[in-house]
Design a protein around this motif. Sequence first.
Motif, PDB file in Angstrom:
ATOM      1  N   ALA A 106      10.393   4.652  -0.251  1.00 37.84           N
ATOM      2  CA  ALA A 106       9.240   4.395  -1.056  1.00 37.84           C
ATOM      3  C   ALA A 106       7.805   4.869  -1.007  1.00 37.84           C
ATOM      4  CB  ALA A 106       8.874   2.991  -1.543  1.00 37.84           C
TER       5      ALA A 106
ATOM      6  N   TYR B  73       3.850   1.352  -9.956  1.00 38.78           N
ATOM      7  CA  TYR B  73       2.430   1.561 -11.017  1.00 38.78           C
ATOM      8  C   TYR B  73       2.766   1.825 -12.155  1.00 38.78           C
ATOM      9  CZ  TYR B  73      -2.360   3.044 -12.455  1.00 38.78           C
ATOM     10  OH  TYR B  73      -3.567   2.879 -13.624  1.00 38.78           O
TER      11      TYR B  73
ATOM     12  N   TYR C  76      -7.584  18.760 -12.540  1.00 41.21           N
ATOM     13  CA  TYR C  76      -7.519  18.889 -13.803  1.00 41.21           C
ATOM     14  C   TYR C  76      -8.921  20.171 -14.812  1.00 41.21           C
ATOM     15  CZ  TYR C  76      -5.811  14.323 -13.858  1.00 41.21           C
ATOM     16  OH  TYR C  76      -4.869  13.705 -13.907  1.00 41.21           O
TER      17      TYR C  76
ATOM     18  N   ARG D  78      -0.483   4.997  -1.460  1.00 41.93           N
ATOM     19  CA  ARG D  78      -0.769   5.502  -0.838  1.00 41.93           C
ATOM     20  C   ARG D  78      -2.397   5.129  -1.299  1.00 41.93           C
ATOM     21  NH1 ARG D  78      -0.154  10.225   3.434  1.00 41.93           N
ATOM     22  NH2 ARG D  78       1.775   8.934   3.863  1.00 41.93           N
ATOM     23  N   ALA D  79      -2.308   4.041  -2.160  1.00 43.32           N
ATOM     24  CA  ALA D  79      -4.462   3.766  -3.021  1.00 43.32           C
ATOM     25  C   ALA D  79      -4.639   4.527  -3.509  1.00 43.32           C
ATOM     26  CB  ALA D  79      -4.734   3.410  -1.586  1.00 43.32           C
TER      27      ALA D  79
ATOM     28  N   ALA E 297       3.146   6.100 -13.591  1.00 41.40           N
ATOM     29  CA  ALA E 297       2.598   6.710 -13.574  1.00 41.40           C
ATOM     30  C   ALA E 297       2.593   7.539 -15.074  1.00 41.40           C
ATOM     31  CB  ALA E 297       1.651   7.185 -12.601  1.00 41.40           C
ATOM     32  N   VAL E 298       1.357   8.127 -16.142  1.00 36.99           N
ATOM     33  CA  VAL E 298       1.550   8.846 -17.064  1.00 36.99           C
ATOM     34  C   VAL E 298       2.342   9.951 -16.024  1.00 36.99           C
ATOM     35  CG1 VAL E 298       0.865  10.189 -18.923  1.00 36.99           C
ATOM     36  CG2 VAL E 298       0.501   7.125 -18.329  1.00 36.99           C
TER      37      VAL E 298
ATOM     38  N   TRP F 127       0.890  -1.023   0.065  1.00 32.98           N
ATOM     39  CA  TRP F 127      -0.183   0.005   0.536  1.00 32.98           C
ATOM     40  C   TRP F 127       0.940   0.892   0.113  1.00 32.98           C
ATOM     41  CZ3 TRP F 127      -5.792   0.402   0.611  1.00 32.98           C
ATOM     42  CH2 TRP F 127      -6.425   1.460   0.884  1.00 32.98           C
TER      43      TRP F 127
ATOM     44  N   GLY G 209      -2.004  12.859  -9.060  1.00 32.68           N
ATOM     45  CA  GLY G 209      -1.661  12.425  -8.042  1.00 32.68           C
ATOM     46  C   GLY G 209      -0.609  12.686  -6.852  1.00 32.68           C
TER      47      GLY G 209
ATOM     48  N   GLY H 186       7.866  -7.266  -6.110  1.00 30.45           N
ATOM     49  CA  GLY H 186       9.363  -7.509  -4.890  1.00 30.45           C
ATOM     50  C   GLY H 186       8.634  -6.013  -4.578  1.00 30.45           C
TER      51      GLY H 186
ATOM     52  N   HIS I  49      -7.369  -1.895  -6.677  1.00 28.50           N
ATOM     53  CA  HIS I  49      -6.169  -2.218  -7.133  1.00 28.50           C
ATOM     54  C   HIS I  49      -6.164  -3.324  -6.063  1.00 28.50           C
ATOM     55  CE1 HIS I  49      -4.617  -0.312  -3.005  1.00 28.50           C
ATOM     56  NE2 HIS I  49      -6.273  -0.868  -2.814  1.00 28.50           N
TER      57      HIS I  49
ATOM     58  N   CYS J 158       0.286  10.677  -3.864  1.00 29.61           N
ATOM     59  CA  CYS J 158       0.829   9.630  -3.921  1.00 29.61           C
ATOM     60  C   CYS J 158       2.583   9.709  -3.536  1.00 29.61           C
ATOM     61  CB  CYS J 158       0.829   8.908  -5.599  1.00 29.61           C
ATOM     62  SG  CYS J 158       1.772  10.174  -6.429  1.00 29.61           S
TER      63      CYS J 158
ATOM     64  N   LEU K 275       3.746   1.443   3.788  1.00 25.86           N
ATOM     65  CA  LEU K 275       4.534   2.279   3.157  1.00 25.86           C
ATOM     66  C   LEU K 275       4.883   3.692   3.905  1.00 25.86           C
ATOM     67  CD1 LEU K 275       5.202  -0.017   0.121  1.00 25.86           C
ATOM     68  CD2 LEU K 275       7.020  -0.123   2.498  1.00 25.86           C
TER      69      LEU K 275
ATOM     70  N   THR L 266       4.194   4.878  -7.473  1.00 30.51           N
ATOM     71  CA  THR L 266       3.892   5.494  -8.404  1.00 30.51           C
ATOM     72  C   THR L 266       4.991   5.315  -9.454  1.00 30.51           C
ATOM     73  OG1 THR L 266       3.643   7.944  -7.538  1.00 30.51           O
ATOM     74  CG2 THR L 266       4.484   7.892  -9.706  1.00 30.51           C
TER      75      THR L 266
END
Length: 468
Positions: free
Chosen positions: A108, A145, A317, A70-71, A147-148, A68, A133, A210, A77, A137, A88, A142
């Motif tokens: 992390a 995942y 946004y 920050r979900a 992230a973009v 986890w 995020g 991992g 997920h 996040c 974490l 990040t």
Amino acid sequence: MEGILDCLRAICGPEHVSDALADRICYRRDCGPTPGGVPDIVVRPESTAEVMEIVKLANQVHKPVFLWGRATTFVDHGVREGCILMALDLMNRVHKIDLENQVVTAEAGAIWHAVDSELNKLGWELAAPGGGGMFSCTLGGTVAYNAVPHGITEYGMTGEHVASLEVVLADGTVLHTGSAANTDAPFPIERGANGPDLTGLFVGSCGTLGVITKVTMRIRRIPECERYLFYAFDRLDDAVDAAAAIQFQQAATFLIGLFGGPKPAGVEGEAFLHAIIRDSVAEAERRAQAVRVCCETFRGRWQDPEPTRRYWKEHMYSWLRNTPASAYYGNRPYCCPEVAGFLPTQALKEVIPALHEYVANNADFARVGMRVKGFDVYFSPNAAFLWVDTLYPEMDPEARQVGLRVRAEIAELLFSRWMSPGGIVSGMAPYIMPRLGTTYELLKRLKIALDPNNILNPGVLGLGGEDD
Ligand SMILES: Cc1cc2nc3c(=O)[nH]c(=O)nc-3n(C[C@H](O)[C@H](O)[C@H](O)COP(=O)(O)OP(=O)(O)OC[C@H]3O[C@@H](n4cnc5c(N)ncnc54)[C@H](O)[C@@H]3O)c2cc1C
């Protein structure tokens, strides 16, 4: 259970372990539509050594561990019922800002924006600005995942800027990737050193291979100036051609297209491009001129770029649509069953009309009060990352069913012809993993090799065989 709890308390201290239901139910879900299972235990390690002991214990007792950050993912997920949930958030220290080698190393669980803020004080920034995020996040989540990030048009994906990782494998072994792997010269400065790119194995692996415990990211000086441009087009195809020309000219740091959902307030048109340019004053002016020429060649109409500036400065946004957040999201809770991914820029000319047609022919949209938040595109250097964001009223069970069906149908429509997702996690895995052919088979073999008991994030990418 008591035995496991005692062991975890001995590893992390009793104050960082909980089996209270009130705590456990807070860790069921990300920002996606479907709650996962309820963990049996929540544990919050403070160090790599504690993470090592936790995964060793989980292996001994064959109990899954869910990681986890920050979900903040929007995809479901997939927390496994009865797992040990490893949060974490306490591993959030910035270890070293190394200006000489232009990298920063942090734990992390550090928040993306918090690390960036420390760098900003010195006139530097993370080489990937983070996704939307970024204020909540973590670095580890990040990267896991992939992230973009905002700024993808010039800077590329988050994972491209990772110089080195510290990873705890499922058996408790600690791995350092890239140049840091050399035990006699363990400097985390270059990902390409020491053979195969093991960093890449963990980027985008969503915690299945991992536990990322430290991240070393590249950093850059904050550019001298920023320029903003905003154009409206009457035809989608013109906006796409203008975007392709801007990509070809490498003119924008961040180019965003709005091709569905509410139009920017007070602006006429069918399709819209926002461009952010970050560079030296002279280069920014040259690049801004290139963006102007590209847009005006394809009949784009210049607009006051104040919404573009506000969006970039506040990372909110709604400003892309020249609207404050309160008005944009409405007055009741909505959930966003997002489908997103990469496709060729020119394919947008087919995909966007197909999406509009899908919505127009779907009577359920109006019936349950569902709406399109946006068919928005972050242009990468050479392709398009399309967010298909729909919204359904969160508290209405029927609307939720429709929302999930819409997500499945849109994923099917797009993944079967045009698109591949960025981050996956369990909500997207069923729609994409079976399409990956030999890649899927190799990933399953890697999972068995690294995590034979399927302890780490089982089910998240469907890599664990029958169990998943
Ligand atoms: C307002 C908002 C805007 C957003 N905008 C964007 C955007 O522009 N682009 C984008 O891509 N996403 C965006 N997102 C989604 C989300 O922010 C990102 O994907 C984010 O980077 C996930 O980070 P996290 O720390 O919350 O990870 P989590 O959601 O906690 O974890 C993500 C995955 O990684 C695993 N994981 C977590 N920590 C670790 C670790 N240390 N080691 C190994 N695996 C781990 C988790 O188990 C999970 O599978 C947005 C979210 C919000 C709320």
